[in-house]
Every structure is written in structure tokens, then in C-alpha cells.
Design a protein around this motif. Sequence first.
Motif, short mmCIF file in Angstrom:
data_model
loop_
_atom_site.label_atom_id
_atom_site.label_comp_id
_atom_site.label_asym_id
_atom_site.label_seq_id
_atom_site.Cartn_x
_atom_site.Cartn_y
_atom_site.Cartn_z
N TYR A 36 27.96 -16.67 -59.03
CA TYR A 36 28.61 -16.32 -57.77
C TYR A 36 27.97 -15.08 -57.18
CZ TYR A 36 32.61 -19.39 -58.77
OH TYR A 36 33.42 -20.47 -59.02
N LYS A 37 28.03 -15.00 -55.86
CA LYS A 37 27.57 -13.83 -55.11
C LYS A 37 28.77 -13.24 -54.39
CE LYS A 37 24.73 -12.78 -51.01
NZ LYS A 37 23.89 -13.39 -49.95
N GLN A 38 28.98 -11.95 -54.53
CA GLN A 38 30.11 -11.33 -53.85
C GLN A 38 29.62 -10.17 -52.98
OE1 GLN A 38 33.27 -9.62 -56.27
NE2 GLN A 38 34.78 -10.03 -54.67
N GLU A 39 29.79 -10.33 -51.69
CA GLU A 39 29.45 -9.26 -50.74
C GLU A 39 30.67 -8.39 -50.53
OE1 GLU A 39 26.42 -10.94 -47.61
OE2 GLU A 39 27.89 -12.50 -48.06
N SER A 40 30.42 -7.20 -50.08
CA SER A 40 31.49 -6.22 -49.90
C SER A 40 32.59 -6.76 -48.99
CB SER A 40 30.90 -4.93 -49.32
OG SER A 40 31.90 -3.96 -49.14
N GLY A 41 33.82 -6.69 -49.48
CA GLY A 41 34.96 -7.11 -48.68
C GLY A 41 35.20 -8.61 -48.65
#
Lengths: 112, 116
Positions: A36-41
Motif C-alpha cells: 500500500y501507498k499512503q500519502e499525507s492525509g
Amino acid sequence: GESVGLHLPTLSVQEGDNSIINCAYSNSASDYFIWYKQESGKGPQFIIDIRSNMDKRQGQRVTVLLNKTVKHLSLQIAATQPGDSAVYFCAENRPNDYKLSFGAGTTVTVRA
Amino acid sequence: KAGVTQTPRYLIKTRGQQVTLSCSPISGHRSVSWYQQTPGQGLQFLFEYFSETQRNKGNFPGRFSGRQFSNSRSEMNVSTLELGDSALYLCASSPAPGLKSSYEQYFGPGTRLTVT
């Protein structure tokens, strides 16, 4: 590109280089894995998955490698772009467990 | 196809209060899971529901509870809030019909809960 065998909490990559993010999973019974990739917010975004009967799977600019012998998973990102800056998590699932267990995450920063 | 939606997106509560968070899964997905994300503990599994039944529960105190409705929408409740409950609460849905070898989950944007 940058390549390390151990999990690192942070990775700094030059734009255009290849990135390799490593993950050690904990349970030898796990048979399904997701990156998974998680960007800020934002919530984690599904990138690519792999089942335990495979050792490699390719997507668009990404490749996941699975080494069951040493319980190691890696995510390779080709030609890293500024939009790839994010936290990357690996997750594992065991049969009939109905949950994902997540790794600690690696923060990738792309340098212009 | 619309993604997983969570409401509210942000919430501020006081210690001792209770809170209810809502999640609507991707259309056609029947499994809903909840996770708590904090800087110190990372992503921790709370519980999973399928066809209104809880199939798995993580290692959280009984103050954390959840349910799923017949339309697959889910809610989670935290009673007697503590400062340590401040976190991003993520909901994920899966098309998993039950026993299968892959269990892909798609996450919503989360609800940011702050307890003061």
C-alpha cells in the motif's frame, strides 16, 4: 537505484532512479501479500498484491518480489517520480484470518 | 465505482465521551474491516465484519465495538474515550465472499479522532 536488504524507516531517492523498499513478514503461514501507498492525509492506497504461489509480479512501474524462504517481500518502483513520495506499507494475510497485518512502513522521499 | 467513504472525516471529543464512526464500503463489497493508525503503533486491526457477523477481532479493549448492517455499511463505537484513543480510524472493504486465498482490502480516507 537504491537497494537494501533490511527494512529502513526512510528512503531518499533521486528522481528518475529506481527504488527498492523491503519488508520482512512475520508469519510463515501467510499466503497473500499487499503493498500500500499512503500519502499525507489519505488512507492507504492499494498498489499491487502477490500470492504465495508466485515469486514475482509486475504492475505499471512497480514489481513485487516474494522470497518465502526468508519471509521477505520487496517493492521495486521504476523511474521514481515526485508523486511517489509517500509512506509504503506491506501487509500479509493468512488463510481464513480475515485481517491484514501491517509492517512498520517506509517513508519514501523523492529528491528533484 | 465510488470508493470507501467514511464519516465524519474529523472529530474532536473529550475524555469520557463516546463516539460513533461510519463507513460505507465499495458497492458490492460485503466485508468491512476497521483499523486504528497511530504514529507509535502503526496500523492495528480492530475488527472485521461479513454479512453482519464479526469474524475476527483485534487486541483492543471492550470499549471498542462495531457492527455491520444488512446493506454492508458499518459503524464502530468507542465508549469512555481516553487520550490514547486519538488516532486515524480507517475502514477497509473487501469483495472477499468468504474463504478464498486472496483478501484484498481497499481503504477509505479515515476519520481523524482527537480526544482532549
